[in-house]
Design a protein around this motif. Structure first.
Motif, short mmCIF file in Angstrom:
data_model
loop_
_atom_site.label_atom_id
_atom_site.label_comp_id
_atom_site.label_asym_id
_atom_site.label_seq_id
_atom_site.Cartn_x
_atom_site.Cartn_y
_atom_site.Cartn_z
N UNK A 45 1.20 9.20 -6.02
CA UNK A 45 1.81 10.52 -5.81
C UNK A 45 2.43 11.03 -7.11
N UNK A 46 3.07 10.13 -7.84
CA UNK A 46 3.75 10.54 -9.08
C UNK A 46 2.79 10.66 -10.25
N UNK A 47 1.98 9.62 -10.49
CA UNK A 47 1.23 9.53 -11.74
C UNK A 47 -0.23 9.98 -11.63
N UNK A 48 -0.76 10.01 -10.42
CA UNK A 48 -2.15 10.44 -10.25
C UNK A 48 -2.21 11.83 -9.65
N UNK A 49 -1.53 12.03 -8.52
CA UNK A 49 -1.52 13.36 -7.91
C UNK A 49 -0.51 14.27 -8.59
N UNK A 50 0.46 13.67 -9.31
CA UNK A 50 1.45 14.41 -10.10
C UNK A 50 2.15 15.46 -9.25
N UNK A 51 2.59 15.02 -8.09
CA UNK A 51 3.17 15.92 -7.11
C UNK A 51 4.68 15.72 -7.00
N UNK A 52 5.36 16.79 -6.66
CA UNK A 52 6.79 16.73 -6.32
C UNK A 52 7.02 17.23 -4.91
N UNK A 53 5.97 17.17 -4.08
CA UNK A 53 6.06 17.67 -2.71
C UNK A 53 5.77 16.53 -1.73
N UNK A 74 5.19 -0.59 -10.11
CA UNK A 74 4.82 -0.50 -11.52
C UNK A 74 3.89 -1.63 -11.94
N UNK A 75 3.90 -2.74 -11.21
CA UNK A 75 2.88 -3.76 -11.43
C UNK A 75 1.51 -3.21 -11.06
N UNK A 76 1.44 -2.48 -9.96
CA UNK A 76 0.16 -1.87 -9.54
C UNK A 76 -0.26 -0.80 -10.53
N UNK A 79 3.06 5.85 -3.31
CA UNK A 79 4.08 6.63 -4.01
C UNK A 79 3.80 6.70 -5.50
N UNK A 80 3.30 5.62 -6.09
CA UNK A 80 3.01 5.63 -7.52
C UNK A 80 1.82 6.54 -7.81
N UNK A 113 0.82 -1.21 0.00
CA UNK A 113 0.00 0.00 0.00
C UNK A 113 0.86 1.26 0.00
N UNK A 114 2.01 1.22 0.68
CA UNK A 114 2.92 2.37 0.64
C UNK A 114 3.54 2.52 -0.74
N UNK A 115 3.85 1.39 -1.38
CA UNK A 115 4.37 1.43 -2.74
C UNK A 115 3.34 2.02 -3.69
#
Length: 282
Positions: free
Chosen positions: A74-82, A198-200, A71-72, A66-68
């Motif tokens: 955060x990057x690809x859905x929320x598109x955040x760098x914070x 990346x599997x998720x 993070x994914x 779930x933590x993994x």
């Protein structure tokens, strides 16, 4: 037994037996005490995982799925760098006083480009193409933007994802496959974390596009084990192996932007003890 375990053990053993060392060379990473962080490395490691057969989580130790996934997202859905938009603390070392990691990761995914059909950011364009031209060979994201590297607090390690659709006669649905390109990887700390992430991502995108999640091909240019990780890795790969867990997504979610970590269903995950306080080179 888990095929992910078998691949991991084989990869680690090959690095330990046949890898080359960077000891004595000029290296960027260092340990907390300032000592250079040397590695044993193999060049050009490729691993293939078929999600139709099993989910590729290690059972040698637990991967925090779930933590993994968070993070994914955060990057690809929320598109955040914070890091304030992330629930774990894995990026704290690279964040400034505002929480930003610079023009990296989610920042790059959020950048819009102009197309004949309109303006799209990288993830929106992937979803558009998979829905409208799924057999295109141009469906990808890329976070390695040279003009922005000087403003990234860490260059992206896993930097490029390419999507490819296949369909056999008689298939009920098309199959979505993925190639993950990674320039560098700390095998002990990050390998299975990235594989599961990346599997998720592949599963989420496939479900949102009405497809079946197929193969994940992971290409690692510099696959390395740090000098202070060698004994830990030797102990880890000697552990008992268990069957892969069953991992699925809430079937009610069909929009990529609606997924949350609550939609990840993990069942029958038997694994060895966790390894705590792994030293991380920075």
């Amino acid at each position: 037994m888990s095929k992910a375990d078998e691949l991991f053990v084989s990869m680690c053993q090959d690095i330990l037996d046949n890898g080359t060392t960077t000891e004595g060379q000029k290296v960027r990473p260092h340990w907390e005490d300032g000592t250079p962080a040397y590695t044993i490395k193999n060049f050009g490691v490729t691993n293939r995982y078929d999600l139709r057969e099993e989910f590729p989580a290690l059972t040698l130790r637990r991967t925090a799925l779930k933590s993994a996934m968070d993070e994914i997202l955060w990057i690809y859905q929320r598109k955040s760098n914070n890091i304030n938009d992330l629930h774990s603390h894995i990026w704290d070392e690279w964040a400034d006083e505002t929480g930003s990691i610079g023009k990296a990761y989610g920042y790059q995914i959020a950048q819009k480009s102009h197309y004949a059909e309109g303006d799209f950011d990288q993830m929106d364009r992937v979803l558009y193409d998979l829905q409208h031209t799924p057999f295109s060979r141009r469906i990808m994201t890329n976070m390695y933007t040279f003009s922005d590297l000087s403003e990234m607090h860490l260059y992206p390690c896993a930097y490029s994802v390419t999507y490819n659709v296949t369909e056999q006669p008689g298939d009920e649905k098309p199959t979505l496959n993925m190639v993950l390109m990674q320039r560098s990887q700390d095998i002990l700390a990050a390998n299975n974390w990235n594989v599961c992430q990346y599997a998720i991502l592949l599963m989420m995108v496939a479900q949102s596009c009405g497809m079946i999640a197929g193969e994940l091909l992971h290409v690692i240019v510099d696959a390395h084990i740090y000098d202070r990780h060698v004994d830990i890795v030797r102990e880890l790969i000697a552990r008992p192996q268990y069957p892969a867990p069953r991992v699925s997504l809430n079937p009610e979610v069909t929009n990529f932007y609606d997924f949350t970590t609550d939609d990840l269903i993990v069942e029958e995950y038997e694994h060895g003890p966790q390894i705590k306080n792994i030293p991380i080179a920075v």
